[in-house]
Design a protein around this motif. Sequence first.
Motif, PDB file in Angstrom:
ATOM      1  N   ALA A  45       1.550  55.419  16.597  1.00 43.70           N
ATOM      2  CA  ALA A  45       2.102  56.274  15.363  1.00 43.70           C
ATOM      3  C   ALA A  45       1.010  57.171  14.634  1.00 43.70           C
ATOM      4  N   THR A  46       1.267  58.490  14.842  1.00 44.79           N
ATOM      5  CA  THR A  46       0.318  59.356  14.224  1.00 44.79           C
ATOM      6  C   THR A  46       0.721  60.296  13.058  1.00 44.79           C
ATOM      7  N   LEU A  47      -0.032  60.853  12.173  1.00 42.43           N
ATOM      8  CA  LEU A  47       0.527  61.700  11.263  1.00 42.43           C
ATOM      9  C   LEU A  47       0.352  63.224  11.542  1.00 42.43           C
ATOM     10  N   VAL A  48       0.195  63.302  12.684  1.00 43.82           N
ATOM     11  CA  VAL A  48       0.307  64.827  13.276  1.00 43.82           C
ATOM     12  C   VAL A  48       0.928  64.747  14.454  1.00 43.82           C
ATOM     13  N   PRO A  49       1.460  65.629  15.155  1.00 42.66           N
ATOM     14  CA  PRO A  49       2.135  65.556  16.537  1.00 42.66           C
ATOM     15  C   PRO A  49       1.323  65.173  17.462  1.00 42.66           C
ATOM     16  N   LYS A  50       1.643  64.095  18.059  1.00 39.53           N
ATOM     17  CA  LYS A  50       0.986  63.462  18.993  1.00 39.53           C
ATOM     18  C   LYS A  50       0.475  64.187  20.436  1.00 39.53           C
ATOM     19  N   GLU A  51       1.632  65.062  20.615  1.00 40.41           N
ATOM     20  CA  GLU A  51       1.299  65.830  21.793  1.00 40.41           C
ATOM     21  C   GLU A  51       0.403  67.004  21.675  1.00 40.41           C
ATOM     22  N   LYS A  52      -0.210  67.213  20.224  1.00 44.28           N
ATOM     23  CA  LYS A  52      -1.331  68.161  20.008  1.00 44.28           C
ATOM     24  C   LYS A  52      -2.791  67.403  19.878  1.00 44.28           C
ATOM     25  N   ILE A  53      -2.787  66.202  19.964  1.00 46.12           N
ATOM     26  CA  ILE A  53      -4.090  65.573  20.222  1.00 46.12           C
ATOM     27  C   ILE A  53      -4.503  65.680  21.727  1.00 46.12           C
ATOM     28  N   VAL A  54      -5.599  66.376  21.854  1.00 44.76           N
ATOM     29  CA  VAL A  54      -5.772  66.587  23.492  1.00 44.76           C
ATOM     30  C   VAL A  54      -7.519  66.192  23.530  1.00 44.76           C
ATOM     31  N   LEU A  73      -9.437  66.299  20.058  1.00 45.47           N
ATOM     32  CA  LEU A  73      -9.144  67.430  19.399  1.00 45.47           C
ATOM     33  C   LEU A  73      -7.922  67.453  18.685  1.00 45.47           C
ATOM     34  N   TYR A  74      -7.946  67.918  17.598  1.00 46.62           N
ATOM     35  CA  TYR A  74      -6.380  68.360  17.008  1.00 46.62           C
ATOM     36  C   TYR A  74      -6.681  69.904  16.621  1.00 46.62           C
ATOM     37  N   GLN A  75      -5.950  70.586  17.166  1.00 45.67           N
ATOM     38  CA  GLN A  75      -5.756  72.354  16.879  1.00 45.67           C
ATOM     39  C   GLN A  75      -7.164  72.630  17.110  1.00 45.67           C
ATOM     40  N   SER A  76      -7.875  72.301  17.987  1.00 43.57           N
ATOM     41  CA  SER A  76      -9.269  72.725  18.470  1.00 43.57           C
ATOM     42  C   SER A  76     -10.347  72.179  17.351  1.00 43.57           C
ATOM     43  N   ASN A  77     -10.142  71.407  16.578  1.00 43.28           N
ATOM     44  CA  ASN A  77     -10.898  70.676  15.670  1.00 43.28           C
ATOM     45  C   ASN A  77     -11.226  69.242  15.745  1.00 43.28           C
ATOM     46  N   LEU A  78     -12.620  69.148  15.355  1.00 48.31           N
ATOM     47  CA  LEU A  78     -12.901  67.684  15.570  1.00 48.31           C
ATOM     48  C   LEU A  78     -12.077  66.614  15.092  1.00 48.31           C
ATOM     49  N   PRO A 111      -5.798  74.516  22.815  1.00 48.75           N
ATOM     50  CA  PRO A 111      -4.322  74.773  22.312  1.00 48.75           C
ATOM     51  C   PRO A 111      -4.489  74.550  21.057  1.00 48.75           C
ATOM     52  N   VAL A 112      -3.864  75.724  20.349  1.00 45.33           N
ATOM     53  CA  VAL A 112      -3.810  75.853  19.058  1.00 45.33           C
ATOM     54  C   VAL A 112      -2.184  76.187  18.616  1.00 45.33           C
ATOM     55  N   ASP A 113      -1.596  75.644  17.840  1.00 44.62           N
ATOM     56  CA  ASP A 113      -0.211  75.968  17.527  1.00 44.62           C
ATOM     57  C   ASP A 113       0.293  75.167  16.295  1.00 44.62           C
ATOM     58  N   PRO A 114       0.528  76.145  15.132  1.00 41.94           N
ATOM     59  CA  PRO A 114       0.813  77.366  15.155  1.00 41.94           C
ATOM     60  C   PRO A 114      -0.552  78.257  14.954  1.00 41.94           C
ATOM     61  N   LEU A 115      -0.603  79.555  15.242  1.00 41.04           N
ATOM     62  CA  LEU A 115      -1.638  80.512  15.001  1.00 41.04           C
ATOM     63  C   LEU A 115      -1.094  81.196  13.927  1.00 41.04           C
ATOM     64  N   PRO A 116      -2.177  81.599  13.164  1.00 42.97           N
ATOM     65  CA  PRO A 116      -1.695  82.340  11.697  1.00 42.97           C
ATOM     66  C   PRO A 116      -1.149  83.568  12.228  1.00 42.97           C
TER      67      PRO A 116
END
Length: 329
Positions: free
Chosen positions: A50-59, A163-168, A252-257
């Motif tokens: 159970a994650t508070l951010v989209p699990k598939e975006k944790i890389v 990483l999540y959104q290329s962030n630590l 991967p980063v989504d969404p981009l500004p």
Amino acid sequence: MRSGGWVLLLAAAVTLVGTVWNLAPLLDPNRMRPRGDGRSAQSYDFDLTATLVPKEKIVSCGMVTDALPPLDDPKTITLAELSGLETVGRGSYLVPKDKVIGVVVNGAARAYPLRVLVWHEVVNDTVSGVPIVVTYSPLSEGVAVFDRRVAGKERRFGVSGLLYQSNLLMYDRERAHPAESLWSQLQARAVAGPAAAASLTLQSVPFALARWEDWQATWPGTTILAPVPGDGSKYGQDVYGSYFNSDELRFPVDPLPPEGPIGKKTRVFVSGAPGSWTVQPLTVQEDESRFEVVGPSGTTPAAGFYAFWFAWYATHADDPGAAGTAGVR
């Protein structure tokens, strides 16, 4: 044997014993093994049910957990001790234009050189009795400082390898894996594990991102994060130079500004709170390098976050905040 053969046998025996002694930890079935295969987020043994951010975006970042070793209770030096201290292949440990993360706690100032933090990303420290964690995420240029006391417990953080959104994504180092949680640097909250289930957040500690020459002039009594013995040759390297000077994103980063006046790798300083974030873009003068571009607070610590615009936007897509006036110090 009379001719000295026993000496050779003894030497061979000593060598064999030494080899077995050194290999014994590797043969211990209970020893700690590297966490993560550098590819799959699930291989890192964190609870992602159970994650508070989209699990598939944790890389995975491509490295095992704590491959960049966090610093715990690091040694510090004074300005007097800094004099003459050198870094292999670079000369002085600190030069005037170097960027440092500066904090002031109960009147005690401390500086953390970014050239050191790039090799560790997380520093668990205590300044004037207050436990803090100083964090730097080069891929997102993320800088944030937090109080390590969360929900009545003093925590120590490490580099998860995720990483999540290329962030630590940090993790709180617990004795049992099921008790560990993942924490987003730019969201200042737990996003997976027991701490996320409890909706735990991190309290920001004011910091300044300053040129070393400015910081020491303003805070002459400052202490400085000392170099780690044996790591001197690393501190002279700028391993992210090409990345910082291009629009390239490595993960991967989504969404981009959306396209607009703020470029995706524009550095921004964000202050405020959810629902009322203020985003201040920082301009780069043509004759300046990235180590001369710092946050809007100068040498006066301020609560907030420093990051590339793309990383802040992606981690706060529903609430990125309002852009203020561009500036540089």
